[in-house]
Design a protein around this motif. Structure first.
Motif, short mmCIF file in Angstrom:
data_model
loop_
_atom_site.label_atom_id
_atom_site.label_comp_id
_atom_site.label_asym_id
_atom_site.label_seq_id
_atom_site.Cartn_x
_atom_site.Cartn_y
_atom_site.Cartn_z
N UNK A 18 17.49 77.22 68.34
CA UNK A 18 17.77 78.43 69.10
C UNK A 18 19.09 79.04 68.66
N UNK A 19 19.10 80.38 68.67
CA UNK A 19 20.30 81.12 68.30
C UNK A 19 20.60 82.14 69.39
N UNK A 20 21.87 82.20 69.80
CA UNK A 20 22.28 83.21 70.77
C UNK A 20 22.41 84.53 70.03
N UNK A 21 21.56 85.50 70.38
CA UNK A 21 21.56 86.79 69.68
C UNK A 21 22.42 87.82 70.41
N UNK A 22 22.68 87.59 71.69
CA UNK A 22 23.45 88.56 72.46
C UNK A 22 24.04 87.86 73.68
N UNK A 23 25.27 88.21 74.04
CA UNK A 23 25.87 87.69 75.26
C UNK A 23 26.79 88.76 75.85
N UNK A 24 26.78 88.85 77.16
CA UNK A 24 27.67 89.82 77.82
C UNK A 24 28.16 89.24 79.13
N UNK A 25 29.40 89.56 79.44
CA UNK A 25 30.03 89.12 80.68
C UNK A 25 29.38 89.86 81.84
N UNK A 26 29.07 89.14 82.94
CA UNK A 26 28.41 89.74 84.10
C UNK A 26 29.03 89.21 85.38
N UNK A 27 28.87 89.99 86.44
CA UNK A 27 29.22 89.55 87.79
C UNK A 27 27.92 89.52 88.58
N UNK A 28 27.52 88.33 89.04
CA UNK A 28 26.27 88.17 89.75
C UNK A 28 26.52 88.27 91.25
N UNK A 29 25.54 88.75 92.03
CA UNK A 29 25.76 89.01 93.46
C UNK A 29 25.79 87.78 94.36
N UNK A 30 25.33 86.64 93.85
CA UNK A 30 25.30 85.43 94.69
C UNK A 30 25.28 84.18 93.82
N UNK A 31 25.27 83.02 94.47
CA UNK A 31 25.30 81.75 93.73
C UNK A 31 23.98 81.44 93.04
N UNK A 32 22.94 82.21 93.33
CA UNK A 32 21.66 82.07 92.63
C UNK A 32 21.60 83.05 91.45
N UNK A 33 22.71 83.67 91.12
CA UNK A 33 22.84 84.59 89.99
C UNK A 33 21.88 85.78 90.10
N UNK A 34 21.57 86.18 91.34
CA UNK A 34 20.70 87.32 91.56
C UNK A 34 19.23 87.02 91.34
N UNK A 35 18.88 85.76 91.16
CA UNK A 35 17.49 85.37 90.91
C UNK A 35 17.04 84.29 91.91
N UNK A 36 17.18 84.59 93.18
CA UNK A 36 16.82 83.63 94.22
C UNK A 36 15.31 83.45 94.29
N UNK A 37 14.89 82.22 94.52
CA UNK A 37 13.47 81.94 94.75
C UNK A 37 13.18 82.24 96.22
N UNK A 38 11.91 82.38 96.58
CA UNK A 38 11.55 82.80 97.94
C UNK A 38 12.02 81.82 99.01
N UNK A 39 12.07 80.53 98.71
CA UNK A 39 12.47 79.54 99.71
C UNK A 39 13.90 79.03 99.51
N UNK A 40 14.72 79.79 98.82
CA UNK A 40 16.06 79.34 98.44
C UNK A 40 17.13 80.12 99.20
#
Length: 192
Positions: free
Chosen positions: A131-153
């Protein structure tokens, strides 16, 4: 009458067993929040160490100018405070300022790249070095689930600094979200 009071005491005991201790719960949640804030504290401490050194250099320069204008009666031994700060705050291994200087805030950390490759390797069964990292960017996520919360989380509601990382093996591409240290990873999507 007696059986009713025994029943009530048993209900009260059962309620006490089911509810978590509020003090323990508060300590656990505080610890989680402190753990996520730790990178920001290191960055702030390193910046303050650099500011202290810079201000001491300015004070020493002012002292030298004053000494040239008003020569001292005897020779006095000069102590370089900025040199002491430089040696104690920056040059020692493992020090906060040195760690911050080695990895500037906008430079993608190799440890995060390695964590993403390892996670993807476990997910796909492909060797991590493919695997090769082709792109990376600094981000600020809205919560500790990085904005990708599961339905029961349940996610801590706080801003989490981190990275959006695009990884490819040459045929397929994946997009990951991470926190600043790379110990929290979420697969955003598989592009192709």
């Amino acid at each position: 009458m007696k059986p009713i009071s025994e029943n009530n005491s048993q209900n009260n005991q059962n309620r006490g067993e089911k509810q978590p201790n509020p003090l323990i719960l508060a300590l656990v949640l505080t610890g989680i929040l402190a753990w996520e804030i730790y990178p920001a504290l290191i960055h702030t401490a390193a910046a303050n160490a650099g500011a202290i050194k810079q201000s001491l250099v300015q004070v020493e320069n002012q002292d030298e100018q004053t000494a040239q204008q008003f020569p001292a009666v005897g020779d006095q031994k000069k102590i370089s405070y900025s040199g002491l700060v430089l040696n104690s705050l920056i040059s020692e291994p493992g020090n906060l300022a040195e760690g911050a200087r080695q990895n500037p805030p906008n430079q993608f950390p190799a440890t995060v790249a390695a964590a993403v490759r390892q996670e993807l390797s476990q997910l796909t069964g492909i060797a991590a070095d493919k695997f090769k990292v082709t792109e990376s960017s600094r981000q600020s996520w809205p919560n500790t689930c990085l904005g990708l919360a599961k339905s029961d989380e349940i996610c801590g509601q706080m801003i989490v600094e981190g990275w959006r990382v695009v990884v490819s093996d040459g045929r397929q591409t994946w997009v990951y979200r991470t926190n600043a240290r790379g110990n929290v990873l979420r697969l955003e999507k598989k592009v192709s």
